[in-house]
Scaffold this motif. Structure first.
Motif, short mmCIF file in Angstrom:
data_model
loop_
_atom_site.label_atom_id
_atom_site.label_comp_id
_atom_site.label_asym_id
_atom_site.label_seq_id
_atom_site.Cartn_x
_atom_site.Cartn_y
_atom_site.Cartn_z
N GLN A 45 25.42 46.67 -15.39
CA GLN A 45 27.62 47.13 -15.10
C GLN A 45 28.06 47.06 -13.94
O GLN A 45 28.84 47.79 -13.52
N ASN A 46 27.14 48.17 -13.08
CA ASN A 46 27.46 48.87 -11.48
C ASN A 46 26.23 48.45 -11.28
O ASN A 46 25.21 47.94 -11.02
N ASP A 47 25.87 48.91 -9.58
CA ASP A 47 25.24 48.70 -9.09
C ASP A 47 23.91 49.89 -8.64
O ASP A 47 23.35 49.18 -8.29
N GLY A 48 24.16 50.68 -9.22
CA GLY A 48 22.80 51.59 -9.82
C GLY A 48 22.10 50.28 -10.63
O GLY A 48 20.77 50.31 -10.40
N GLU A 49 22.67 50.53 -10.97
CA GLU A 49 22.13 49.09 -12.66
C GLU A 49 21.57 48.40 -11.81
O GLU A 49 20.32 47.43 -11.95
N MET A 50 21.94 47.27 -10.72
CA MET A 50 21.90 46.12 -9.91
C MET A 50 20.08 46.25 -9.37
O MET A 50 19.70 45.89 -9.22
N PHE A 51 20.88 47.60 -8.66
CA PHE A 51 19.68 47.85 -7.86
C PHE A 51 18.18 48.54 -8.90
O PHE A 51 17.10 48.05 -8.43
N ASP A 52 18.21 48.85 -9.50
CA ASP A 52 17.37 49.03 -10.55
C ASP A 52 16.35 48.06 -11.37
O ASP A 52 15.40 47.85 -10.78
N LEU A 53 17.30 47.11 -11.38
CA LEU A 53 16.83 45.69 -11.77
C LEU A 53 16.11 44.80 -10.55
O LEU A 53 14.70 44.47 -10.67
#
Length: 299
Positions: A45-53
């Motif tokens: 949904q957002n950059d935070g989730e993207m960087f977690d992945l």
């Protein structure tokens, strides 16, 4: 950084066989890297989730049994990865302590708009603080990228001078800069741009002091062994090649024609691996990639 650690890392980069894994896709290139890995934009949904992945992806690569210091000399990280842990250790320290792979950090903030046929780097705000953090986490060196589109003498001179000016700041902090003035593989003036670039790099190398050692990351040249003088230069620890958009097969073929140049591939390294693979499939695919790049780097 403890000088003993840095000395051991320098020795590894200088004398061991292998190549450098570029795991440093940052904000702009992360969605594409995830998509190639089998994770599309609907998964976050957002950059935070993207960087977690993307950290999960990198953790899977780095912890794989086939990703080790026998064939891989170093790995380039970006700041978000440096700030994260793998199995309870900062990523950079995990690489060195558990895998005997030398950690590097991407420090540039992206590219400025094109002028004079080139894209210089945007100003790197907070560089001294970033270099201090890198030192605290046992990082050996840094990487920063500019792009050359046309054989414009003024533009190529400006790119090279900017790279080496910031390179001196990095050297002063006790780290080894990887100077990366990429020549676009689609440039209609690629060979001419490479000729101009080589002269500008030689000029800058000759201005360095005897103890100021750098690495160079360059596009695979149009003419085999074109960068021989740079590889043999006393101020150059290693010349590494970027894959630049070539497929892994093409990049490996071209690399094998350039003696003494080793790979620092990004997309070409991760070609074929996916989130959907079992661990055995993932390891086998990664092993095949690493093996091919390792062999091409050994010529």
């Amino acid at each position: 950084m403890a000088s003993q650690t840095q000395q051991a890392m320098l020795e590894k980069i200088t004398s061991a066989p292998g190549f450098i894994a570029a795991l440093d896709q940052s904000g702009g290139s992360t969605p594409k890297a995830l998509k190639l890995y089998g994770i599309d934009e609907t998964s976050y949904q957002n950059d935070g989730e993207m960087f977690d992945l993307v950290h999960e992806m990198r953790t899977r690569i780095i912890t794989s049994e086939v990703f080790n210091g026998d064939r891989i000399l170093g790995a380039i990280l970006f700041e978000n990865t440096l700030d994260r842990d793998i199995e309870g250790l900062p990523t950079s320290q995990y690489l060195w302590q558990k895998k005997h792979i030398v950690p590097f950090l991407k420090v540039d903030k992206g590219l400025a708009d094109e002028a004079d046929g080139v894209q210089q780097m945007k100003p790197i705000s907070g560089l001294d603080a970033l270099l201090e953090k890198a030192n605290q986490k046992d990082v050996f060196g840094t990487k920063m990228r500019s792009v050359i589109k046309m054989a414009n003498p003024q533009g190529i001179k400006a790119v090279t001078e900017q790279q080496f000016a910031i390179g001196r700041q990095i050297l002063a902090a006790g780290l080894v800069p990887i100077i990366e003035p990429e020549v676009d593989i689609h440039s209609p003036q690629k060979a001419d741009a490479e000729a101009l670039l080589k002269q500008e790099i030689l000029t800058q190398l000759n201005l360095l002091d005897d103890d100021q050692l750098v690495m160079l990351k360059l596009t695979l040249p149009s003419k085999a062994n074109f960068y021989r003088e740079l590889i043999e230069h006393p101020r150059v620890i290693k010349v590494v090649a970027l894959s630049g958009g070539y497929s892994r097969e093409d990049a490996n073929t071209k690399l094998a024609e350039n003696n003494g140049m080793i790979a620092s591939f990004s997309r070409a390294l991760t070609e074929g691996i996916s989130a959907q693979q079992s661990q055995a499939e993932f390891d086998a695919t990664l092993h095949e990639a690493i093996d091919g790049i390792f062999r091409a780097s050994g010529t």
